[in-house]
Design a protein around this motif. Structure first.
Motif, PDB file in Angstrom:
ATOM      1  N   VAL A 285      -3.926   2.519   1.112  1.00  0.00           N
ATOM      2  CA  VAL A 285      -4.026   1.577   2.123  1.00  0.00           C
ATOM      3  C   VAL A 285      -3.495   0.192   1.934  1.00  0.00           C
ATOM      4  CG1 VAL A 285      -5.634   0.525   3.810  1.00  0.00           C
ATOM      5  CG2 VAL A 285      -5.834   2.695   3.345  1.00  0.00           C
ATOM      6  N   PHE A 286      -3.965  -0.445   0.735  1.00  0.00           N
ATOM      7  CA  PHE A 286      -3.319  -1.678   0.763  1.00  0.00           C
ATOM      8  C   PHE A 286      -2.238  -1.731  -0.134  1.00  0.00           C
ATOM      9  CE2 PHE A 286      -8.073  -1.849   1.027  1.00  0.00           C
ATOM     10  CZ  PHE A 286      -8.202  -2.703   2.097  1.00  0.00           C
ATOM     11  N   GLY A 287      -1.873  -0.762  -0.998  1.00  0.00           N
ATOM     12  CA  GLY A 287      -0.747  -0.717  -1.831  1.00  0.00           C
ATOM     13  C   GLY A 287       0.529  -0.594  -0.944  1.00  0.00           C
ATOM     14  N   LEU A 288       0.479   0.428   0.100  1.00  0.00           N
ATOM     15  CA  LEU A 288       1.595   0.628   0.765  1.00  0.00           C
ATOM     16  C   LEU A 288       1.601  -0.267   2.017  1.00  0.00           C
ATOM     17  CD1 LEU A 288       1.214   4.664   1.565  1.00  0.00           C
ATOM     18  CD2 LEU A 288       2.445   3.364  -0.171  1.00  0.00           C
ATOM     19  N   GLY A 289       0.749  -0.978   2.260  1.00  0.00           N
ATOM     20  CA  GLY A 289       0.728  -2.157   3.343  1.00  0.00           C
ATOM     21  C   GLY A 289       1.494  -3.191   2.653  1.00  0.00           C
TER      22      GLY A 289
ATOM     23  N   TRP B   9     -15.869  14.145  -4.890  1.00  0.00           N
ATOM     24  CA  TRP B   9     -14.512  13.983  -4.024  1.00  0.00           C
ATOM     25  C   TRP B   9     -14.467  12.712  -3.269  1.00  0.00           C
ATOM     26  CZ3 TRP B   9     -10.883  17.778  -4.031  1.00  0.00           C
ATOM     27  CH2 TRP B   9     -11.286  18.982  -4.701  1.00  0.00           C
ATOM     28  N   THR B  10     -15.620  12.253  -2.762  1.00  0.00           N
ATOM     29  CA  THR B  10     -15.778  10.878  -2.216  1.00  0.00           C
ATOM     30  C   THR B  10     -15.120   9.657  -2.903  1.00  0.00           C
ATOM     31  OG1 THR B  10     -17.574  11.488  -0.872  1.00  0.00           O
ATOM     32  CG2 THR B  10     -17.094   9.074  -0.971  1.00  0.00           C
ATOM     33  N   GLY B  11     -15.483  10.035  -4.346  1.00  0.00           N
ATOM     34  CA  GLY B  11     -14.868   8.792  -5.269  1.00  0.00           C
ATOM     35  C   GLY B  11     -13.459   8.969  -5.462  1.00  0.00           C
ATOM     36  N   LEU B  12     -12.760  10.081  -5.562  1.00  0.00           N
ATOM     37  CA  LEU B  12     -11.613  10.171  -5.702  1.00  0.00           C
ATOM     38  C   LEU B  12     -10.712   9.774  -4.392  1.00  0.00           C
ATOM     39  CD1 LEU B  12      -9.108  11.682  -6.859  1.00  0.00           C
ATOM     40  CD2 LEU B  12      -9.422  13.723  -5.779  1.00  0.00           C
ATOM     41  N   ARG B  13     -11.368  10.076  -3.267  1.00  0.00           N
ATOM     42  CA  ARG B  13     -10.848   9.792  -2.024  1.00  0.00           C
ATOM     43  C   ARG B  13     -10.817   8.147  -1.811  1.00  0.00           C
ATOM     44  NH1 ARG B  13     -10.091  12.211   2.733  1.00  0.00           N
ATOM     45  NH2 ARG B  13     -10.326  10.531   4.650  1.00  0.00           N
ATOM     46  N   LEU B  14     -12.055   7.660  -2.148  1.00  0.00           N
ATOM     47  CA  LEU B  14     -12.153   6.058  -2.082  1.00  0.00           C
ATOM     48  C   LEU B  14     -11.164   5.456  -3.010  1.00  0.00           C
ATOM     49  CD1 LEU B  14     -13.691   3.858  -0.698  1.00  0.00           C
ATOM     50  CD2 LEU B  14     -15.289   3.977  -2.434  1.00  0.00           C
ATOM     51  N   VAL B  15     -11.091   5.804  -4.220  1.00  0.00           N
ATOM     52  CA  VAL B  15     -10.184   5.049  -5.068  1.00  0.00           C
ATOM     53  C   VAL B  15      -8.786   5.040  -4.848  1.00  0.00           C
ATOM     54  CG1 VAL B  15      -9.206   5.061  -7.581  1.00  0.00           C
ATOM     55  CG2 VAL B  15     -11.749   5.220  -6.996  1.00  0.00           C
ATOM     56  N   LEU B  16      -8.113   6.411  -4.529  1.00  0.00           N
ATOM     57  CA  LEU B  16      -6.957   6.537  -4.125  1.00  0.00           C
ATOM     58  C   LEU B  16      -6.530   6.146  -2.715  1.00  0.00           C
ATOM     59  CD1 LEU B  16      -5.918  10.124  -5.412  1.00  0.00           C
ATOM     60  CD2 LEU B  16      -5.510   7.805  -6.351  1.00  0.00           C
ATOM     61  N   GLY B  17      -7.638   6.263  -1.815  1.00  0.00           N
ATOM     62  CA  GLY B  17      -7.421   5.654  -0.622  1.00  0.00           C
ATOM     63  C   GLY B  17      -7.187   4.273  -0.519  1.00  0.00           C
ATOM     64  N   MET B  18      -8.048   3.541  -1.150  1.00  0.00           N
ATOM     65  CA  MET B  18      -7.652   1.939  -1.401  1.00  0.00           C
ATOM     66  C   MET B  18      -6.228   1.560  -1.829  1.00  0.00           C
ATOM     67  SD  MET B  18     -11.561   0.744  -2.644  1.00  0.00           S
ATOM     68  CE  MET B  18     -10.946  -1.125  -2.636  1.00  0.00           C
ATOM     69  N   LEU B  19      -5.875   2.417  -2.826  1.00  0.00           N
ATOM     70  CA  LEU B  19      -4.493   2.191  -3.250  1.00  0.00           C
ATOM     71  C   LEU B  19      -3.562   2.312  -2.289  1.00  0.00           C
ATOM     72  CD1 LEU B  19      -4.853   3.558  -6.971  1.00  0.00           C
ATOM     73  CD2 LEU B  19      -4.642   1.322  -6.220  1.00  0.00           C
TER      74      LEU B  19
END
Length: 349
Positions: free
Chosen positions: A183-187, A171-181
């Protein structure tokens, strides 16, 4: 003039850093350090703030609203005070050129800076909102401010650690991968939405801020800005938290084995998670409780990506800091990331 200005600027920076470091240590870093050991040993960080030990949220009522507001307020009030202090201090104690230099460009570099600067904060979406409002008032680029806002919650190092010990490291891995996309993608996408006219207006506003900035009046301005932010943000925030507390039963009417990995369930939980408001890392015990009641991993994955980053109160709090189309785009994108997270979780977990 310059010899007098430099010590005053340095004093402003010292006060800001003292508030940031001491405040974050007391409110976030030290408590989360201790909670990590609890998560590792007990595989839990407490009860779900959404349902407690029950299988359903309480029926909509004023009592349900007050109960949730009290529980939520107890969990976040210190961080909210810190957020208001930092959000006002950014506008009064830090020279506008410094904010513009780190976060003012409408490019991917400012987005990266905003995302990285968010990591020590570890604030919930509503507590980070005053700081984001302060950065925008100092003409931080919208994409950089969005990355800072989302990064506080989605890339929260403490929440990622809690998640690993409580839910499992997948679950941490899923959150980290999608979270980076996210944060930086939407920004980056938000910065791309800035028109040349808007960029020129931002540069002109920054020029006025630089000309009007007077370190000699920084502390009196800080108190005025703090008062204005508190009076504007806190009342609407309290009202919306009360309404969402009462509406828990409508947003999450039932949790059980009949909630499977069907697309309709994943979309429904993605929308509910985007609207609802929780304290920092509150998604971890919520998802743990729901999984223990037999809910499928797909809706849980949707909540993993949508409960922390935005909520109705935080979107309203930033209504004056971003154009409506930007906030609508961010909210819709969070729902989309929730659906992706739900599909991946349902498929892999």
């Amino acid at each position: 003039m310059t010899t007098l200005r430099q010590p005053r600027v340095a004093l402003g920076w010292m006060v800001f850093l003292l508030i940031a470091v001491a405040g974050l240590f007391y409110v976030k870093w030290f408590p989360y350090y201790n909670r990590a050991f609890v998560a590792a040993s007990q595989h839990s960080i407490g009860k779900s703030i959404l349902m407690g030990a029950s299988a359903t949220a309480p029926e909509p009522s004023w009592q349900a609203a007050l109960d949730y507001a009290m529980a939520y307020g107890k969990a976040i009030w210190q961080a909210m005070v810190l957020g208001l202090l930092l959000g006002s201090a950014v506008q009064a104690l830090i020279p506008p050129r410094w904010v513009a230099r780190a976060l003012g460009e409408h490019n991917f570099g400012s987005v990266v800076n905003g995302g990285l600067m968010s990591l020590p904060g570890m604030m919930c979406t509503c507590c980070a909102a005053p700081v984001v409002a302060g950065l925008r008032a100092r003409q931080a680029a919208p994409g950089a401010a969005i990355a800072f806002w989302l990064g506080n919650t989605v890339l929260n190092p403490a929440a990622l650690v809690f998640m690993g010990f409580v839910l499992g490291w997948q679950w941490t891995g899923l959150r980290l991968v999608l979270g980076m996309l996210m944060v930086f993608g939407l920004g980056y996408a938000v910065n791309r939405m800035v028109t040349p006219a808007q960029a020129a207006a931002s540069r002109e506003a920054l020029s006025k801020l630089v000309q009007e900035d007077d370190p000699g009046t920084a502390f009196s301005r800080w108190l005025k800005i703090l008062g204005r932010m508190t009076l504007r943000l806190v009342p609407e925030y309290i009202v919306l938290v009360l309404l969402l507390g009462a509406a828990r039963a409508w947003l999450f009417p039932h949790i059980g084995p009949d909630i499977g990995n069907a697309a309709l369930w994943i979309i429904a939980f993605a929308v509910a998670g985007t609207l609802f408001v929780i304290p920092t890392a509150g998604e971890v015990p919520i998802i743990q409780a729901m999984l223990s009641l037999g809910m499928a991993t797909g809706p849980a994955g949707a909540l993993l990506m949508t409960l922390p980053p935005v909520s109705v109160p935080s979107l309203v709090m930033l209504g004056r800091s971003f154009p409506p189309k930007v906030l609508a785009f961010v909210a819709a994108s969070v729902v989309a990331f929730g659906v992706i997270g739900g599909v991946v979780a349902g498929w892999l977990f």
